[in-house]
Design an enzyme around this catalytic site. Structure first.
Site, mmCIF file in Angstrom:
data_model
loop_
_atom_site.group_PDB
_atom_site.id
_atom_site.type_symbol
_atom_site.label_atom_id
_atom_site.label_comp_id
_atom_site.label_asym_id
_atom_site.label_seq_id
_atom_site.Cartn_x
_atom_site.Cartn_y
_atom_site.Cartn_z
ATOM 1 N N SER A 268 -1.540 12.947 7.120
ATOM 2 C CA SER A 268 -2.844 13.712 6.626
ATOM 3 C C SER A 268 -3.860 12.651 6.289
ATOM 4 C CB SER A 268 -2.618 14.878 5.614
ATOM 5 O OG SER A 268 -1.612 15.799 6.137
ATOM 6 N N THR A 318 2.769 19.676 0.775
ATOM 7 C CA THR A 318 3.862 19.804 1.891
ATOM 8 C C THR A 318 5.256 19.952 1.278
ATOM 9 O OG1 THR A 318 4.721 18.646 3.971
ATOM 10 C CG2 THR A 318 3.994 17.197 1.995
ATOM 11 N N LYS A 322 5.573 23.524 -1.546
ATOM 12 C CA LYS A 322 4.798 24.719 -0.987
ATOM 13 C C LYS A 322 5.047 26.023 -1.771
ATOM 14 C CE LYS A 322 4.115 23.377 3.762
ATOM 15 N NZ LYS A 322 3.975 23.753 5.110
ATOM 16 N N ASP A 364 -1.522 27.038 7.007
ATOM 17 C CA ASP A 364 -0.610 26.681 8.082
ATOM 18 C C ASP A 364 -0.634 28.234 9.043
ATOM 19 O OD1 ASP A 364 0.619 24.429 7.748
ATOM 20 O OD2 ASP A 364 2.350 25.485 6.564
ATOM 21 N N GLY A 389 14.419 29.159 13.121
ATOM 22 C CA GLY A 389 14.528 28.809 11.805
ATOM 23 C C GLY A 389 14.000 29.923 11.028
ATOM 24 N N ALA A 390 14.406 29.632 9.506
ATOM 25 C CA ALA A 390 13.775 30.717 8.548
ATOM 26 C C ALA A 390 13.292 30.114 7.360
ATOM 27 C CB ALA A 390 15.207 31.518 8.119
ATOM 28 N N GLY A 391 12.739 28.931 7.371
ATOM 29 C CA GLY A 391 12.295 27.818 6.428
ATOM 30 C C GLY A 391 10.845 28.616 6.105
ATOM 31 N N ALA A 393 8.168 27.120 7.470
ATOM 32 C CA ALA A 393 7.271 27.178 8.773
ATOM 33 C C ALA A 393 7.517 28.531 9.509
ATOM 34 C CB ALA A 393 7.478 25.858 9.602
ATOM 35 N N GLY A 503 2.909 20.948 18.402
ATOM 36 C CA GLY A 503 3.021 20.955 17.142
ATOM 37 C C GLY A 503 1.941 20.341 16.345
HETATM 38 P P1 NAP Z 1 12.630 24.261 5.851
HETATM 39 O O1 NAP Z 1 11.900 25.202 5.041
HETATM 40 O O2 NAP Z 1 13.288 23.321 5.264
HETATM 41 O O3 NAP Z 1 13.302 25.132 6.936
HETATM 42 C C1 NAP Z 1 14.094 24.395 7.953
HETATM 43 C C2 NAP Z 1 14.762 25.448 8.803
HETATM 44 O O4 NAP Z 1 15.434 24.666 9.736
HETATM 45 C C3 NAP Z 1 15.863 26.382 8.132
HETATM 46 O O5 NAP Z 1 16.022 27.555 8.412
HETATM 47 C C4 NAP Z 1 17.149 25.508 8.631
HETATM 48 O O6 NAP Z 1 18.159 26.451 8.719
HETATM 49 C C5 NAP Z 1 16.649 25.101 10.092
HETATM 50 N N1 NAP Z 1 17.370 23.841 10.343
HETATM 51 C C6 NAP Z 1 17.272 22.780 9.726
HETATM 52 N N2 NAP Z 1 18.260 21.802 10.433
HETATM 53 C C7 NAP Z 1 18.689 22.478 11.317
HETATM 54 C C8 NAP Z 1 19.631 22.068 12.638
HETATM 55 N N3 NAP Z 1 20.137 20.787 12.557
HETATM 56 N N4 NAP Z 1 19.928 23.077 13.543
HETATM 57 C C9 NAP Z 1 19.437 24.176 13.457
HETATM 58 N N5 NAP Z 1 18.733 24.543 12.348
HETATM 59 C C10 NAP Z 1 18.412 23.544 11.553
HETATM 60 O O7 NAP Z 1 11.542 23.283 6.867
HETATM 61 P P2 NAP Z 1 10.100 23.814 6.991
HETATM 62 O O8 NAP Z 1 9.010 23.798 6.153
HETATM 63 O O9 NAP Z 1 10.172 25.424 7.633
HETATM 64 O O10 NAP Z 1 9.665 23.037 8.431
HETATM 65 C C11 NAP Z 1 10.379 23.202 9.452
HETATM 66 C C12 NAP Z 1 9.769 22.105 10.635
HETATM 67 O O11 NAP Z 1 8.700 22.614 11.029
HETATM 68 C C13 NAP Z 1 9.461 20.687 10.115
HETATM 69 O O12 NAP Z 1 10.446 19.779 10.278
HETATM 70 C C14 NAP Z 1 8.331 20.471 10.851
HETATM 71 O O13 NAP Z 1 8.729 19.450 11.850
HETATM 72 C C15 NAP Z 1 7.798 21.931 11.303
HETATM 73 N N6 NAP Z 1 6.168 22.007 10.841
HETATM 74 C C16 NAP Z 1 5.474 21.776 11.368
HETATM 75 C C17 NAP Z 1 3.941 22.049 10.864
HETATM 76 C C18 NAP Z 1 2.803 21.722 11.710
HETATM 77 O O14 NAP Z 1 1.663 21.501 11.261
HETATM 78 N N7 NAP Z 1 2.854 21.412 12.981
HETATM 79 C C19 NAP Z 1 4.017 22.414 9.689
HETATM 80 C C20 NAP Z 1 5.096 22.840 8.886
HETATM 81 C C21 NAP Z 1 6.419 22.413 9.458
HETATM 82 P P3 NAP Z 1 19.105 26.835 7.669
HETATM 83 O O15 NAP Z 1 18.725 28.000 6.878
HETATM 84 O O16 NAP Z 1 20.454 27.044 8.249
HETATM 85 O O17 NAP Z 1 19.302 25.690 6.600
#
Ligand code: NAP
Length: 538
Positions: A268, A318, A322, A364, A389-391, A393, A503
């Protein structure tokens, strides 16, 4: 303008002369001054190094300035000489034409011999030497942390009447410590007219190295690329000059940044600083490392907002802050935009200069909309989407897709967390639900979105799709991971004849919205995209 100064170690023996090439490299990269660290050098080498410095030319053709430092071991250096010997070497450096001598406050206070010598050498106005050339820099270093007696120590520096410039350096263990170094400028300016350099060492102190010029420091240190600096946390000269354009900063420069932990890897700063430069916006965007704790987030954000002369205009937020950013915004009475409220997280805080409460956004969501809108050929909304995913993003993606009338199913490694997300976003309905990854059937979906870190650098040979699930021709596949640019999932999509969304498009889309909020100007899209691609090495 702050003089970018490269420390050059002058060795004890003439055999190896890396310093000669280093002086030339410093000049070629745009240094204004070199600091010859002559802690262990003899007279002959000091003379040779000063002469090499005087022979080098800055980019504008002018002579490089030369500062000579002979740092004793008790102040973090390597010199074991007594006062008499150091006085002789300093005198020799003056005779060879050094422009500045850096001498420690403690040495001046404790050694009558040095005090007497300093009084003799610098007895003109504001630290000018007898021959009208060299000047004194008086310095104090603390490698253990913020000095308990910081205000008193500043007073002691100010008491050295022969000094032209004052230098205070201490180790920062947190961003809040580094902000204390910035606050010292305001305190000093009320007490003394001479220029001060106030630096915090260590990774946490980067803000003081990036903003020294804004606070009027007469000089600032920069390391040569691939050469260890003289203190922990020194940044490379090209980074300071080209990415952060520190020589253009002035008191009016507005400060923005990215708050996270860790943030060293964030691209960034490269994106926003390139944007600021392209539209000639007087701003600087810097990393803001804040430990993963809500209390620390509040204290540090409050300290940034309160720091006199900083003009903190806001930040990107980030991982892991957040949700903290949204909570902070609610507690401090910022206006919370509906998207951030619905998603339960914010990635942007904006503070106006007029001390109004400010705003809290989740750009986002706009990044996701922009990425989907950019798909070619355009994607008809209203189909079914699978979100992995359920985080954080995933929440933003689900919100954006729901707003665009997609019917969304969430698949998450931890199924309960997927169900929780669905509950938080309005509950099970025709439009939204969650399933186990075992029940994923690709043919049911027009759009697949990866919101997990699976496939992200360095684990680039992983895909979030369950074993045996194949992408189908004509499907749209969106990977929110942007490093690498084309993940395994997207390579699988390409091979299957599916359409792809990168992405990076989301990252840029959210950055463009932030840029508008930071500057009030239209973002220079192509410049910012190029900067992102360069920073990612793609
Ligand atoms: P987060 O809140 O930590 O959530 C991560 C999610 O991924 C959780 O649901 C987790 O599942 C799952 N996960 C993690 N490791 C895994 C694995 N090895 N196998 C299967 N599922 C897995 O993270 P976030 O903020 O949502 O970000 C996730 C990704 O989105 C980042 O790594 C980034 O690459 C991308 N992102 C991109 C942008 C962009 O502008 N392009 C912006 C934000 C994020 P559990 O619930 O089971 O732990």
């Amino acid at each position: 303008m702050t003089r970018l100064t490269v420390p050059i170690f002058v060795p004890a023996h003439a055999a190896a002369r890396p310093w000669a090439e280093q002086i030339a490299a410093a000049a070629a990269l745009g240094a204004d001054m070199i600091e010859l660290r002559a802690d262990v050098a003899d007279k002959e080498l000091i003379a040779a190094a000063i002469n090499a410095g005087k022979a080098a030319r800055k980019l504008d053709g002018q002579q490089l300035l030369t500062m000579v430092t002979i740092r004793p071991r008790w102040e973090g250096g390597l010199c074991d000489l007594g006062d008499d010997d150091r006085v002789r070497l300093f005198e020799h450096a003056l005779g060879c034409g050094a422009d500045f001598l850096d001498i420690e406050l403690q040495a001046i206070e404790q050694s009558a011999r040095l005090r007497q010598a300093v009084a003799g050498w610098f007895n003109g106005q504001a630290g000018t030497s007898q021959n009208g050339c060299a000047q004194l820099v008086v310095s104090a270093h603390d490698f253990s942390g913020v000095p308990m007696d910081l205000p008193q120590r500043l007073r002691r520096l100010q008491a050295v009447s022969q000094a032209a410039w004052l230098k205070m350096v201490f180790l920062a263990r947190s961003l809040a410590d580094a902000i204390r170094a910035l606050e010292l400028y305001g305190v000093h300016a009320r007490q003394d007219a001479r220029p001060l350099l106030s630096l915090a060492m260590g990774e946490m102190g980067a803000i003081t190295r990036l903003l020294a010029g804004k606070f009027g420091a007469p000089y600032n240190f920069a390391a040569l690329p691939d050469v260890a600096g003289s203190a922990p946390g020194q940044l490379a000269l090209p980074v300071l000059r080209e990415t952060y354009r520190v020589q253009r900063h002035d008191a009016a420069t507005r400060v923005f940044g990215v708050a996270g932990w860790p943030v060293g890897h964030s691209i960034s700063p490269a994106i926003h600083n390139a944007g600021f430069a392209a539209v000639d916006f007087n701003g600087c965007y810097i990393p803001l490392p804040i430990e993963p704790d809500y209390r620390v987030f509040v204290q540090t954000t409050d300290a940034l907002r309160a720091c006199a002369g900083l003009h903190f205009g806001g930040c990107s937020v980030t991982i892991p802050h957040k949700e903290n950013a949204l909570r902070y915004a609610r507690e401090r009475g910022l206006t919370v935009e509906p998207g951030a409220d619905a998603v339960g997280a914010a990635n942007t805080l904006l503070f106006s200069q007029a001390n109004r409460p400010g705003r809290c956004l989740n750009t986002d969501i706009e990044g996701i909309r922009a990425a989907l809108a950019g798909a070619k050929p355009p994607v008809p909304a209203g189909q079914r989407a699978a979100v992995f995913g359920a985080g954080g993003a995933a929440r933003a993606v689900v919100y954006a897709l729901k707003e665009m009338n997609w019917r969304v199913t969430v698949f998450n490694r931890t199924a309960a967390r997927g169900a929780e997300l669905v509950q938080a976003m309005g509950g099970d309905s025709m439009a939204l639900g969650s399933k186990s990854l075992d029940d994923f059937k690709p043919a049911e979906f027009g759009l697949l979105v990866n919101c997990t870190p699976v496939g992200m650098h360095p684990n680039i040979n992983a895909s979030p799709l369950p074993e045996g699930a194949a992408i189908m021709p004509g499907q749209l596949v969106f990977d929110t991971v942007y490093n690498p640019h084309e993940t395994l999932l997207l390579r699988q999509a390409r091979a299957a004849g599916a359409k792809m969304i990168y992405g990076l498009d989301m990252l840029l889309g959210q950055a463009m919205e932030q840029f508008k909020g930071f500057t009030g100007m239209a973002p220079p899209v192509e410049v910012m995209r190029k900067a992102a691609e360069m920073a990612l090495g793609s």
